[in-house]
Design a protein around this motif. Sequence first.
Motif, PDB file in Angstrom:
ATOM      1  N   ALA B 198       0.847  -1.204   0.000  1.00 52.53           N
ATOM      2  CA  ALA B 198       0.000   0.000   0.000  1.00 52.53           C
ATOM      3  C   ALA B 198       0.873   1.240   0.000  1.00 52.53           C
ATOM      4  O   ALA B 198       0.628   2.211  -0.713  1.00 52.53           O
ATOM      5  N   ASP B 199       1.933   1.202   0.808  1.00 54.08           N
ATOM      6  CA  ASP B 199       2.857   2.316   0.919  1.00 54.08           C
ATOM      7  C   ASP B 199       3.470   2.639  -0.446  1.00 54.08           C
ATOM      8  O   ASP B 199       3.574   3.798  -0.848  1.00 54.08           O
ATOM      9  N   LEU B 200       3.833   1.577  -1.162  1.00 55.71           N
ATOM     10  CA  LEU B 200       4.524   1.738  -2.437  1.00 55.71           C
ATOM     11  C   LEU B 200       3.601   2.188  -3.566  1.00 55.71           C
ATOM     12  O   LEU B 200       3.962   3.018  -4.392  1.00 55.71           O
ATOM     13  N   LEU B 201       2.378   1.636  -3.597  1.00 51.58           N
ATOM     14  CA  LEU B 201       1.548   1.819  -4.786  1.00 51.58           C
ATOM     15  C   LEU B 201       0.439   2.857  -4.656  1.00 51.58           C
ATOM     16  O   LEU B 201      -0.012   3.417  -5.646  1.00 51.58           O
ATOM     17  N   ALA B 202      -0.010   3.103  -3.420  1.00 57.29           N
ATOM     18  CA  ALA B 202      -1.237   3.888  -3.283  1.00 57.29           C
ATOM     19  C   ALA B 202      -0.976   5.358  -2.994  1.00 57.29           C
ATOM     20  O   ALA B 202      -0.036   5.709  -2.291  1.00 57.29           O
ATOM     21  N   ASP B 203      -1.839   6.213  -3.568  1.00 53.98           N
ATOM     22  CA  ASP B 203      -1.805   7.638  -3.236  1.00 53.98           C
ATOM     23  C   ASP B 203      -2.467   7.858  -1.890  1.00 53.98           C
ATOM     24  O   ASP B 203      -2.044   8.676  -1.085  1.00 53.98           O
ATOM     25  N   ASP B 204      -3.543   7.119  -1.702  1.00 49.02           N
ATOM     26  CA  ASP B 204      -4.367   7.251  -0.519  1.00 49.02           C
ATOM     27  C   ASP B 204      -4.529   5.876   0.086  1.00 49.02           C
ATOM     28  O   ASP B 204      -4.666   4.898  -0.646  1.00 49.02           O
ATOM     29  N   ILE B 205      -4.540   5.819   1.407  1.00 45.71           N
ATOM     30  CA  ILE B 205      -4.706   4.520   2.044  1.00 45.71           C
ATOM     31  C   ILE B 205      -5.902   4.578   2.981  1.00 45.71           C
ATOM     32  O   ILE B 205      -6.077   5.532   3.739  1.00 45.71           O
ATOM     33  N   VAL B 206      -6.757   3.571   2.876  1.00 41.78           N
ATOM     34  CA  VAL B 206      -7.852   3.425   3.821  1.00 41.78           C
ATOM     35  C   VAL B 206      -7.563   2.166   4.620  1.00 41.78           C
ATOM     36  O   VAL B 206      -7.353   1.101   4.036  1.00 41.78           O
ATOM     37  N   VAL B 207      -7.513   2.307   5.927  1.00 39.65           N
ATOM     38  CA  VAL B 207      -7.258   1.137   6.764  1.00 39.65           C
ATOM     39  C   VAL B 207      -8.593   0.621   7.258  1.00 39.65           C
ATOM     40  O   VAL B 207      -9.412   1.381   7.782  1.00 39.65           O
ATOM     41  N   ILE B 208      -8.827  -0.664   7.056  1.00 35.66           N
ATOM     42  CA  ILE B 208     -10.116  -1.239   7.407  1.00 35.66           C
ATOM     43  C   ILE B 208      -9.902  -2.422   8.346  1.00 35.66           C
ATOM     44  O   ILE B 208      -8.948  -3.166   8.214  1.00 35.66           O
ATOM     45  N   ASP B 209     -10.781  -2.519   9.320  1.00 36.32           N
ATOM     46  CA  ASP B 209     -10.701  -3.614  10.281  1.00 36.32           C
ATOM     47  C   ASP B 209     -12.116  -3.921  10.747  1.00 36.32           C
ATOM     48  O   ASP B 209     -12.879  -3.016  11.069  1.00 36.32           O
ATOM     49  N   HIS B 210     -12.468  -5.194  10.766  1.00 38.78           N
ATOM     50  CA  HIS B 210     -13.811  -5.621  11.169  1.00 38.78           C
ATOM     51  C   HIS B 210     -14.923  -4.833  10.473  1.00 38.78           C
ATOM     52  O   HIS B 210     -15.883  -4.407  11.108  1.00 38.78           O
ATOM     53  N   GLY B 211     -14.772  -4.604   9.188  1.00 39.28           N
ATOM     54  CA  GLY B 211     -15.841  -3.975   8.406  1.00 39.28           C
ATOM     55  C   GLY B 211     -15.998  -2.484   8.609  1.00 39.28           C
ATOM     56  O   GLY B 211     -16.968  -1.899   8.143  1.00 39.28           O
ATOM     57  N   ARG B 212     -15.060  -1.858   9.301  1.00 45.00           N
ATOM     58  CA  ARG B 212     -15.127  -0.419   9.498  1.00 45.00           C
ATOM     59  C   ARG B 212     -13.828   0.233   9.043  1.00 45.00           C
ATOM     60  O   ARG B 212     -12.756  -0.355   9.185  1.00 45.00           O
ATOM     61  N   ILE B 213     -13.972   1.473   8.574  1.00 44.23           N
ATOM     62  CA  ILE B 213     -12.774   2.213   8.231  1.00 44.23           C
ATOM     63  C   ILE B 213     -12.210   2.823   9.500  1.00 44.23           C
ATOM     64  O   ILE B 213     -12.932   3.504  10.241  1.00 44.23           O
ATOM     65  N   ILE B 214     -10.960   2.528   9.798  1.00 41.75           N
ATOM     66  CA  ILE B 214     -10.403   3.048  11.042  1.00 41.75           C
ATOM     67  C   ILE B 214      -9.389   4.160  10.799  1.00 41.75           C
ATOM     68  O   ILE B 214      -8.998   4.856  11.730  1.00 41.75           O
ATOM     69  N   ALA B 215      -8.972   4.337   9.567  1.00 36.83           N
ATOM     70  CA  ALA B 215      -8.085   5.463   9.282  1.00 36.83           C
ATOM     71  C   ALA B 215      -8.064   5.718   7.794  1.00 36.83           C
ATOM     72  O   ALA B 215      -8.326   4.820   6.995  1.00 36.83           O
ATOM     73  N   HIS B 216      -7.773   6.943   7.424  1.00 37.30           N
ATOM     74  CA  HIS B 216      -7.743   7.299   6.023  1.00 37.30           C
ATOM     75  C   HIS B 216      -6.742   8.432   5.831  1.00 37.30           C
ATOM     76  O   HIS B 216      -6.717   9.379   6.594  1.00 37.30           O
ATOM     77  N   GLY B 217      -5.908   8.334   4.835  1.00 29.96           N
ATOM     78  CA  GLY B 217      -4.957   9.395   4.557  1.00 29.96           C
ATOM     79  C   GLY B 217      -3.863   8.912   3.638  1.00 29.96           C
ATOM     80  O   GLY B 217      -3.888   7.761   3.194  1.00 29.96           O
TER      81      GLY B 217
END
Lengths: 269, 323
Positions: B198-217
């Motif tokens: 994700a670090d290498l390829l993505a402009d934006d990262i959404v972190v998801i855990d147990h069906g919820r978004i827990i961080a975005h940036g």
Amino acid sequence: MSATVFTDAYVVAKRNIIKIKRVPDLLVFTTLSPIMFVLLFAYVFGGAINVPGGADPDAYREFLMAGIFAQTVIFGATITGAGLADDVKKGIIDRFRSLPMAPSAVLTGRTLSDVVNNVIVLVVMALTGLLVGWGIHSSPAEAALGFLLLLVFAYAISWVMAWLGMLVPSVEVFNNATFIVIFPLTFVANTFVPLETLPAPLQTFAEWNPVSAVTQASRELFGNIPAGVPTPDAWPLQHAEVYTLIWTGVFLLIFVPLANMQYRRSTSR
Amino acid sequence: MTPAIVAQGLVKKYKDVTALDGVDLTVPTGTVLGLLGPNGAGKTTIVRILTTLLQPDAGSAEVAGIDVLAAPRAVRRKIGLSGQYAAVDEYLTGYENLEMIGRLYHLGRRRSSERARELLASFRLEDAADRPSKTYSGGMRRRLDLAGALVADPPVIFLDEPTTGLDPRGRTEMWDVIQTLVAGGTTLLLTTQYLEEADLLADDIVVIDHGRIIAHGTSDQLKQQVGGERLELTVRDASRLDEARTLLEPLAVGPATVEANRRALLFPVQGGAQTLTEALRVLDGAGLMLDDVGLRRPTLDDVFLSLTGHVSEDEPVSEKAGV
């Protein structure tokens, strides 16, 4: 819209037919097992089974072939189900479902390639039959109708199998499940032994078993029933062609929509 | 420009399990969104909903400006999907697989054939083009599967764990391919369990855990959330650990962490390479020998740990930058 269904189905069928070509084992084994059945029944059981119209083994071979044809095309119809079970598992159905193709094309293409497979198998078996002393004693048109009826009936079964194939979790489960159902269905029938030899409850079941009807119908159409042998009294066998077509229609009416619904719902597991 | 992907309040429940619990996503056209999370976090469920394979229990989504629920078939014309498994027919050759997909996108016989050859060439599968894909290596099958997603040159591409199960070489090759693709301006939604990916390829990262978004940036923003850079060093002589600490304290922006058993010191710092040079000068002046020194930026592992309270189900990725 409907034009794309046909071209899409053709593209999918082509894929499955390439597979028949690439994995000749598949065709070899689906053909070898009926050949083995022909030989086993003709030479091992044949002598012990008396059929109406004569006790000699030749009469049994005449009787036998339509039964083996019926059993074989029904097994041929399971290829769709096994293939779909495999496609679901491997994510190929996900890929198809994400494409802008006609949704019914995958199933139509699949079931149509079963027909191609069954045609090849029928040709091989008919040749084997001729070698062991079976023959067609009717007009070419009647004989063609006999083969057509077998193929049409098997095509309807393909749709039952398509539905089942997408429902079960794996190819192995599918193969075991169909084996358990198809074996009794094709044996508790007039396929290999005359119905009169069965105990009463089984005989009634066999009389109403559509496999008996398709066998009876093609036996009649191939002219494999000696003159003077009466048709059993049961209605389905008196009207074998109609009864076969009724089942074919019922299977198609129920399982074409069911299979399509299951397809729209299925994703890889 | 309208975003390429918009999802609002996606909910999906299976019997007693909530796979998705209100997910909102926006992916601007021409960017790459990395959907990062452990197994079972709901990544694949999101991809399946957005690619019309699955109906959500609640929520709405648009892909390429088209409503996914109202016009799934129109959406399918605009997307390419490459799944977790290499969904290629192993009995067909690479060429036949791609040609079939082209036909099913209704590109026509000639265009399908041309496009198949083009893609095989650009994915370095030319030599294997006419061999059944059964004979391909895992990496080659994945590349073929990815090529399948690109057949119709769709504006939006979904890649569900494109490198899961690949060996390191296959993974690097896959990354190259994806980076080339992204450079061409395609919108991409990528799911991964690999933080590094994700670090290498993505402009934006959404972190998801147990069906919820827990961080975005962005990767950098997420790292910032956990804290800035740290100076990490290992002294040769354990007895001089305290001396090193005293010498470096003026350069640090916070208290040091001492790991005596590793003869290691960790300082939060600012100023990157310049601070590092400064630190080396001070230590050298005191004749203090080092076994190792580096600037350590927090990894996405650190991000995950601080966000979820548990580590991602992945081996830690150690990353050193700026040395």
